[in-house]
Design a protein around this motif. Structure first.
Motif, PDB file in Angstrom:
ATOM      1  N   ILE A   1      74.926 133.188 -26.881  1.00  0.00           N
ATOM      2  CA  ILE A   1      75.902 134.199 -26.487  1.00  0.00           C
ATOM      3  C   ILE A   1      76.442 134.901 -27.726  1.00  0.00           C
ATOM      4  O   ILE A   1      77.052 134.282 -28.594  1.00  0.00           O
ATOM      5  N   SER A   2      76.194 136.201 -27.794  1.00  0.00           N
ATOM      6  CA  SER A   2      76.666 137.029 -28.896  1.00  0.00           C
ATOM      7  C   SER A   2      77.904 137.787 -28.434  1.00  0.00           C
ATOM      8  O   SER A   2      77.902 138.391 -27.359  1.00  0.00           O
ATOM      9  N   HIS A   3      78.968 137.789 -29.257  1.00  0.00           N
ATOM     10  CA  HIS A   3      80.220 138.378 -28.797  1.00  0.00           C
ATOM     11  C   HIS A   3      81.165 138.644 -29.956  1.00  0.00           C
ATOM     12  O   HIS A   3      80.932 138.204 -31.085  1.00  0.00           O
ATOM     13  N   SER A   4      82.251 139.336 -29.673  1.00  0.00           N
ATOM     14  CA  SER A   4      83.341 139.494 -30.629  1.00  0.00           C
ATOM     15  C   SER A   4      84.265 138.281 -30.514  1.00  0.00           C
ATOM     16  O   SER A   4      84.556 137.808 -29.417  1.00  0.00           O
ATOM     17  N   HIS A   5      84.752 137.786 -31.666  1.00  0.00           N
ATOM     18  CA  HIS A   5      85.645 136.624 -31.624  1.00  0.00           C
ATOM     19  C   HIS A   5      86.936 136.942 -30.874  1.00  0.00           C
ATOM     20  O   HIS A   5      87.627 136.034 -30.412  1.00  0.00           O
ATOM     21  N   LYS A   6      87.256 138.232 -30.725  1.00  0.00           N
ATOM     22  CA  LYS A   6      88.458 138.610 -29.977  1.00  0.00           C
ATOM     23  C   LYS A   6      88.317 138.327 -28.479  1.00  0.00           C
ATOM     24  O   LYS A   6      89.308 138.292 -27.760  1.00  0.00           O
ATOM     25  N   ASP A   7      87.093 138.137 -28.018  1.00  0.00           N
ATOM     26  CA  ASP A   7      86.837 137.840 -26.604  1.00  0.00           C
ATOM     27  C   ASP A   7      86.545 136.360 -26.388  1.00  0.00           C
ATOM     28  O   ASP A   7      85.896 135.974 -25.417  1.00  0.00           O
ATOM     29  N   GLU A   8      87.041 135.540 -27.287  1.00  0.00           N
ATOM     30  CA  GLU A   8      86.700 134.116 -27.292  1.00  0.00           C
ATOM     31  C   GLU A   8      86.975 133.429 -25.962  1.00  0.00           C
ATOM     32  O   GLU A   8      86.144 132.670 -25.454  1.00  0.00           O
ATOM     33  N   GLU A   9      88.151 133.683 -25.363  1.00  0.00           N
ATOM     34  CA  GLU A   9      88.497 132.967 -24.132  1.00  0.00           C
ATOM     35  C   GLU A   9      87.541 133.322 -22.999  1.00  0.00           C
ATOM     36  O   GLU A   9      87.108 132.449 -22.240  1.00  0.00           O
ATOM     37  N   TYR A  10      87.193 134.593 -22.868  1.00  0.00           N
ATOM     38  CA  TYR A  10      86.238 134.994 -21.838  1.00  0.00           C
ATOM     39  C   TYR A  10      84.887 134.327 -22.065  1.00  0.00           C
ATOM     40  O   TYR A  10      84.237 133.868 -21.118  1.00  0.00           O
ATOM     41  N   VAL A  11      84.467 134.272 -23.320  1.00  0.00           N
ATOM     42  CA  VAL A  11      83.148 133.717 -23.633  1.00  0.00           C
ATOM     43  C   VAL A  11      83.110 132.213 -23.389  1.00  0.00           C
ATOM     44  O   VAL A  11      82.123 131.680 -22.873  1.00  0.00           O
ATOM     45  N   LEU A  12      84.179 131.518 -23.741  1.00  0.00           N
ATOM     46  CA  LEU A  12      84.243 130.085 -23.464  1.00  0.00           C
ATOM     47  C   LEU A  12      84.228 129.824 -21.958  1.00  0.00           C
ATOM     48  O   LEU A  12      83.596 128.880 -21.489  1.00  0.00           O
ATOM     49  N   GLY A  13      84.934 130.668 -21.193  1.00  0.00           N
ATOM     50  CA  GLY A  13      84.903 130.536 -19.739  1.00  0.00           C
ATOM     51  C   GLY A  13      83.524 130.799 -19.181  1.00  0.00           C
ATOM     52  O   GLY A  13      83.065 130.111 -18.255  1.00  0.00           O
ATOM     53  N   LEU A  14      82.837 131.802 -19.739  1.00  0.00           N
ATOM     54  CA  LEU A  14      81.462 132.104 -19.326  1.00  0.00           C
ATOM     55  C   LEU A  14      80.550 130.912 -19.607  1.00  0.00           C
ATOM     56  O   LEU A  14      79.723 130.528 -18.759  1.00  0.00           O
ATOM     57  N   ALA A  15      80.698 130.314 -20.787  1.00  0.00           N
ATOM     58  CA  ALA A  15      79.889 129.139 -21.134  1.00  0.00           C
ATOM     59  C   ALA A  15      80.174 127.988 -20.175  1.00  0.00           C
ATOM     60  O   ALA A  15      79.248 127.278 -19.749  1.00  0.00           O
ATOM     61  N   GLY A  16      81.446 127.802 -19.810  1.00  0.00           N
ATOM     62  CA  GLY A  16      81.799 126.760 -18.852  1.00  0.00           C
ATOM     63  C   GLY A  16      81.231 127.035 -17.478  1.00  0.00           C
ATOM     64  O   GLY A  16      80.788 126.117 -16.769  1.00  0.00           O
ATOM     65  N   TRP A  17      81.228 128.309 -17.065  1.00  0.00           N
ATOM     66  CA  TRP A  17      80.671 128.716 -15.764  1.00  0.00           C
ATOM     67  C   TRP A  17      79.166 128.450 -15.722  1.00  0.00           C
ATOM     68  O   TRP A  17      78.641 127.918 -14.737  1.00  0.00           O
ATOM     69  N   LEU A  18      78.472 128.791 -16.799  1.00  0.00           N
ATOM     70  CA  LEU A  18      77.020 128.567 -16.869  1.00  0.00           C
ATOM     71  C   LEU A  18      76.690 127.072 -16.828  1.00  0.00           C
ATOM     72  O   LEU A  18      75.692 126.664 -16.240  1.00  0.00           O
ATOM     73  N   LYS A  19      77.535 126.274 -17.461  1.00  0.00           N
ATOM     74  CA  LYS A  19      77.308 124.832 -17.477  1.00  0.00           C
ATOM     75  C   LYS A  19      77.613 124.214 -16.119  1.00  0.00           C
ATOM     76  O   LYS A  19      76.843 123.384 -15.614  1.00  0.00           O
ATOM     77  N   THR A  20      78.725 124.624 -15.507  1.00  0.00           N
ATOM     78  CA  THR A  20      79.175 124.023 -14.254  1.00  0.00           C
ATOM     79  C   THR A  20      78.260 124.340 -13.082  1.00  0.00           C
ATOM     80  O   THR A  20      77.932 123.462 -12.274  1.00  0.00           O
ATOM     81  N   HIS A  21      77.813 125.591 -12.987  1.00  0.00           N
ATOM     82  CA  HIS A  21      77.059 126.024 -11.815  1.00  0.00           C
ATOM     83  C   HIS A  21      75.541 125.979 -11.996  1.00  0.00           C
ATOM     84  O   HIS A  21      74.809 125.951 -11.000  1.00  0.00           O
ATOM     85  N   PHE A  22      75.072 125.976 -13.220  1.00  0.00           N
ATOM     86  CA  PHE A  22      73.624 126.054 -13.437  1.00  0.00           C
ATOM     87  C   PHE A  22      73.093 124.962 -14.363  1.00  0.00           C
ATOM     88  O   PHE A  22      71.886 124.869 -14.562  1.00  0.00           O
ATOM     89  N   GLY A  23      73.972 124.165 -14.956  1.00  0.00           N
ATOM     90  CA  GLY A  23      73.543 123.119 -15.870  1.00  0.00           C
ATOM     91  C   GLY A  23      73.030 123.645 -17.186  1.00  0.00           C
ATOM     92  O   GLY A  23      72.321 122.942 -17.914  1.00  0.00           O
ATOM     93  N   LEU A  24      73.397 124.887 -17.537  1.00  0.00           N
ATOM     94  CA  LEU A  24      72.874 125.537 -18.734  1.00  0.00           C
ATOM     95  C   LEU A  24      73.811 125.353 -19.914  1.00  0.00           C
ATOM     96  O   LEU A  24      75.027 125.539 -19.795  1.00  0.00           O
ATOM     97  N   ASN A  25      73.250 124.993 -21.050  1.00  0.00           N
ATOM     98  CA  ASN A  25      74.028 124.843 -22.280  1.00  0.00           C
ATOM     99  C   ASN A  25      74.014 126.150 -23.063  1.00  0.00           C
ATOM    100  O   ASN A  25      72.957 126.770 -23.240  1.00  0.00           O
ATOM    101  N   SER A  26      75.184 126.565 -23.525  1.00  0.00           N
ATOM    102  CA  SER A  26      75.304 127.817 -24.266  1.00  0.00           C
ATOM    103  C   SER A  26      75.566 127.549 -25.743  1.00  0.00           C
ATOM    104  O   SER A  26      76.201 126.560 -26.108  1.00  0.00           O
TER     105      SER A  26
END
Length: 267
Positions: free
Chosen positions: A74-99
């Motif tokens: 996941i490539s992103h701006s550090h200013k969007d950290e909370e959204y990106v961490l939530g996205l990583a958690g969503w990918l892990k929770t629903h699809f078993g994918l590690n980010s």
């Protein structure tokens, strides 16, 4: 890297507003994937020093910028950290994918650079840094970091760019062309545009033989714009994301879930 996508703030907001669990919980799941990386920044330079006093670059890269077993970069701006961490958690929770979140690595480059500068780049009086030595140390650290990021992008099956006003400013005429103020985003987008598609083995068989991430903001006043072309990235819309979530397997079969995403994008 096999596939490359982009997802914008509207889609991230949609995910946040429509999750069955709390967004804070997903952020905590995202954070938990990087605890081991964070622990590595406490090391000093002694164990990376050769008998002649030189530093061993490979050892530093492997320890400070470790490669992890991840499916999505996941490539992103550090200013969007909370959204990106939530996205990583969503990918892990629903699809078993590690980010792999890029700032989990480049956010620590300043810590490494400071350790090197304190040991090798002080002026004779010991109170200031030598300008030329500092330039050289910065070049070395950024080269090691770039190499680590390149290896992780190539290793992950999916590259995902989070497009927000913090990470990308579109041009006036073409939404896929624009600018970014992040040299790392510029480097990553330039790299994925040139990397050869790495087809997973499961597809080759069917082919006929022929704790919150910290980031130093000491240079926030220095703003440089880099060209950023996203023409090769496929947009993930909320419609695709909903269909993808509904198609996910209960046993979190990551391979099948990724294949479902590729199928939905083609439709």
């Amino acid at each position: 890297m096999y596939k490359k996508f982009k997802i914008d703030l509207n889609e991230l907001t949609y995910i946040e507003e429509n999750v069955s669990t709390s967004w804070e919980y997903l952020v905590s799941i995202g954070c938990s994937q990087f605890n081991n990386i964070k622990e590595s920044v406490e090391s000093d330079l002694t164990e990376f020093t050769n008998p002649d006093g030189s530093l061993q670059a490979d050892d530093i890269v492997n320890y400070w910028f470790p490669s992890i077993n991840a499916d999505i970069f996941i490539s992103h701006s550090h200013k969007d950290e909370e959204y990106v961490l939530g996205l990583a958690g969503w990918l892990k929770t629903h699809f078993g994918l590690n980010s792999f979140i890029d700032s989990a690595v480049w956010g620590y480059s300043d810590e490494l650079l400071k350790k090197i500068d304190n040991k090798y780049c002080k002026s004779l009086n010991g109170n200031t840094y030598d300008y030329q030595k500092r330039n050289r140390s910065t070049s070395h650290v950024h080269m090691m970091l770039s190499t680590a990021l390149m290896n992780m992008i190539d290793k992950c099956e999916v590259f995902m760019f989070v497009e927000t006003q913090n990470s990308f400013t579109p041009s006036e005429y073409f939404s896929s062309d624009g600018e970014t103020e992040s040299p790392w985003i510029y480097s990553e987008l330039s790299l994925v545009a040139k990397l050869q598609e790495n087809i997973p083995e499961r597809f080759k068989r069917n082919i006929p033989t022929c704790d919150s991430i910290e980031f130093s903001e000491s240079l926030e006043n220095l703003r440089i714009k880099y060209p950023a072309n996203m023409s090769g990235l496929t947009t993930l819309t909320s419609d695709i994301l909903v269909k993808w979530k509904n198609s996910s397997t209960r046993v979190l079969d990551k391979v099948r879930n990724l294949d479902n995403l590729y199928r939905l994008v083609r439709e």
